[in-house]
Each structure stands twice: as C-alpha cells, then as structure tokens.
Design an enzyme around this catalytic site. Structure first.
Site, PDB file in Angstrom:
ATOM      1  N   LYS A   1       0.844  -1.204   0.000  1.00  0.00           N
ATOM      2  CA  LYS A   1       0.000   0.000   0.000  1.00  0.00           C
ATOM      3  C   LYS A   1       0.877   1.251   0.000  1.00  0.00           C
ATOM      4  O   LYS A   1       0.614   2.202  -0.722  1.00  0.00           O
ATOM      5  CB  LYS A   1      -0.947  -0.018   1.209  1.00  0.00           C
ATOM      6  CG  LYS A   1      -2.065  -1.045   1.037  1.00  0.00           C
ATOM      7  CD  LYS A   1      -2.847  -1.334   2.311  1.00  0.00           C
ATOM      8  CE  LYS A   1      -3.788  -2.520   2.057  1.00  0.00           C
ATOM      9  NZ  LYS A   1      -4.526  -2.937   3.251  1.00  0.00           N
TER      10      LYS A   1
ATOM     11  N   GLN B   1      -4.888  -1.681   9.330  1.00  0.00           N
ATOM     12  CA  GLN B   1      -4.719  -3.011   8.724  1.00  0.00           C
ATOM     13  C   GLN B   1      -5.350  -4.083   9.617  1.00  0.00           C
ATOM     14  O   GLN B   1      -5.046  -4.167  10.803  1.00  0.00           O
ATOM     15  CB  GLN B   1      -3.211  -3.282   8.516  1.00  0.00           C
ATOM     16  CG  GLN B   1      -2.906  -4.571   7.798  1.00  0.00           C
ATOM     17  CD  GLN B   1      -3.416  -4.585   6.357  1.00  0.00           C
ATOM     18  OE1 GLN B   1      -3.313  -3.617   5.618  1.00  0.00           O
ATOM     19  NE2 GLN B   1      -3.991  -5.711   5.947  1.00  0.00           N
TER      20      GLN B   1
ATOM     21  N   ASP C   1     -11.148   2.495   3.401  1.00  0.00           N
ATOM     22  CA  ASP C   1     -11.400   1.054   3.232  1.00  0.00           C
ATOM     23  C   ASP C   1     -12.883   0.773   2.965  1.00  0.00           C
ATOM     24  O   ASP C   1     -13.247  -0.321   2.542  1.00  0.00           O
ATOM     25  CB  ASP C   1     -10.972   0.290   4.504  1.00  0.00           C
ATOM     26  CG  ASP C   1      -9.660  -0.448   4.324  1.00  0.00           C
ATOM     27  OD1 ASP C   1      -9.291  -0.736   3.159  1.00  0.00           O
ATOM     28  OD2 ASP C   1      -9.011  -0.751   5.341  1.00  0.00           O
TER      29      ASP C   1
END
Ligand code: NAD
Length: 281
Positions: free
Chosen positions: A52, A96, A119
């Site tokens: 990422k 995460q 997200d």
C-alpha cells in the site's frame, strides 16, 4: 479459450490515471496523505502494508506509517485514530486488519471518521452504498466492477451469483452488482443446491475462502467467472477459490490467481484516497 481478465494490466492503468489526477490536484495546491496503522507484526499484514505504501509513493500520495506494538491497548489505538480524524492534512485512515484479539475491530472501524474511511468498512459507508448515495466502497468489490467494465463485460440485466456473504467482499459485491442493474443472488454456506444456484450465473463471483472449491460442475457454459480467493497450495503456489484449469475451458472470461482480483484491491484503495481529497475540498 476464454478471455483472461488481466487485473495486473487494468490496475496499472488505473494507477496511471490516478497519478495524473494527483498531479492535477497538486497544481491546485491540494496534497494527499494516507495514514496507515498496523498493530503487531503479522508477516502477511506487513506485506500488504508495504504494498500500500509503495502504491502511494508511485501515485504521489504521501503515506504516514504507524507501526504499533502487538500489546497496544484498545484505548491507545482509538486515541490515535481520533487524533488523525482531526488532522486536516490527512485524507485517509487505514487500519490493517486483522487486529490482535484484545481489540474490538468493529469499534475501531466505527471510530474512523467516515469522510476518511478509505477502506469503506464504516457502517455509514456501507449504508450509503446500500441506498445508492456517494460514499466509500470496499476496495475488492469495487475493483471487480472495474475489472468487468474495463473488460467490456455488460452487467445490466445479467444473472449475477455471488458465493460468499462477508461484510468486506460478498455483501458489498452484491450491492454493487445490483447498482449496475444485475439480477443478483447471494449464496453462502447454508445455501441449498449450491451447484444449481451457481449454474444460473452469467457472472459468477466466488468469495468462499476454500481453495479450488468451484469446479465446472458449478459453472454454466459461457459464464464470466471472478475468483476472489487467495490461498497457497501444497507447493506454496498461489491459487484461488476456483479450480482454474477445470473451469477456464468452459467459461467466456475468467480472472487468474494471481493477477486477477488481487492487484485491483490496492488500485481501488488508491482511488478512494484520491476521491477523499477531491470530495472533501
Ligand atoms: P469469509 O471467510 O469472511 O467469508 C466466506 C463466505 O463464504 C462466508 O460468507 C460463507 O457463508 C461462504 N462459504 C463458506 N463455505 C461455503 C460453502 N462451502 N459453500 C457456500 N458458501 C460458503 O471470507 P472473505 O473475507 O469474504 O474472503 C473470501 C476469499 O477471498 C478468501 O480466500 C480471502 O483470502 C479472499 N480475499 C481476497 C481479496 C483480494 O484482494 N483478492 C480480498 C479479500 C478477501
């Protein structure tokens, strides 16, 4: 032979488009910054986080890394998120997953400001998706819509079957296919006659998390098959939820593993970061 849907090439194309948009935003004096939080040092999570950050660097998005100890308390994590929520210079916050067992994942997701929820996991983001309003969409299913569109595959009016009903893949996938005017069925572990249900699909999206479970007995001749699964087989090679060698000869288009859905997830995360800056200006 089927059309092989090339997620690597399509994601590279999207990243190049985003790079241009970021350069244009910078010309207007708008810079982008993604905060990435990892708790503990699970090796798989470290690889995802590294990828990422690499994608951010390529596109021109600054990334701030917060690598917290495994024993970080829930309160410490929530306080960090609240601080990042307030910071004007940060457009996106990504935590995460999975988190260590002592931390309530749902609470963490709910603490992220929905305007920074790149997200697309916050209940508000899920709600806006459900009622067709603007908001962040979970990256993997959003990437699948891009794969279909950019491969010239029509969704409107098609029978779409999604196998799997997880909050991050199956459910948002079904909502997105519905938004694109597909006729959508969601199958899951309690579905009776799964083979017959799956065989109705013109577009079959498989997110069951079971290596090579879907053989040609589940697939209608000429269907488009999208494989979300990622596993390592006994030889440590990557494979999907679909038995590719068995299914590919009978379908019209298929995503390989690796190189299908996987690369799209990060491209769509980058897209959400750029959208967040564009939306919030
Ligand atoms: P999950 O385990 O949360 O959900 C699996 C779903 O499949 C469940 O809803 C369950 O009802 C259904 N299911 C399980 N066994 C079944 C069966 N025998 N018959 C019918 N349905 C069954 O998984 P997930 O998070 O949705 O992920 C699915 C797969 O996709 C995993 O392999 C995961 O690693 C992969 N994944 C890939 C990406 C990517 O970027 N490519 C992103 C997320 C997940």
């Amino acid at each position: 032979m089927p059309q092989i849907i090339d997620g690597k090439a399509i994601s590279a194309q999207i990243k190049d488009e985003l790079k241009e948009r970021v350069a244009a935003l910078k010309q207007e004096g708008i810079s982008l910054c993604l905060a990435v939080i990892q708790v503990g040092n699970d090796p798989a999570s470290s690889v995802y986080v590294g990828n990422k950050k690499k994608a951010c660097a390529y596109i021109g998005i600054e990334s701030l890394s917060y690598e917290l100890e495994e024993n970080t308390t829930q309160e410490e994590l929530l306080n960090l998120i609240k601080e990042l929520n307030k910071r004007q210079d940060i457009n996106g916050i990504l935590v995460q997953l999975p988190l260590p067992g002592h931390i309530d994942e749902d609470l963490v997701i709910r603490t992220i400001d929905p305007s920074k929820d790149v997200d697309g996991f916050h209940p508000q983001s899920v709600g806006t998706l459900c009622i067709g309003q603007k908001g962040f969409v979970s990256c993997t299913p959003a990437g699948i819509i891009q794969l279909l569109k950019r491969s010239g595959i029509e969704i409107a009016g098609k029978e779409c079957v999604v196998i799997g009903r997880s909050n991050i893949v199956g459910k948002p996938m079904a909502l997105l296919l519905l938004r694109e005017n597909g006729t959508v069925t969601v199958a899951h572990s309690k579905t009776a006659n799964l083979k017959e249900v799956a065989k109705r699909a013109d577009i079959l999206v498989v997110a069951v998390g079971k290596p090579k479970m879907i053989t040609r007995e589940y697939v209608k001749e000429g269907a488009v098959v999208i494989d979300v699964g990622i596993h390592r087989n006994e030889n440590n090679k990557l494979c999907g939820d679909v038995d590719y060698d068995d299914v590919a000869p009978i379908c019209s288009a298929i995503t390989p593993v690796p190189g299908g859905v996987g690369p799209m997830t990060i491209a769509m995360l980058m897209n959400n970061c750029v959208e967040s800056a564009a939306l919030n200006r």
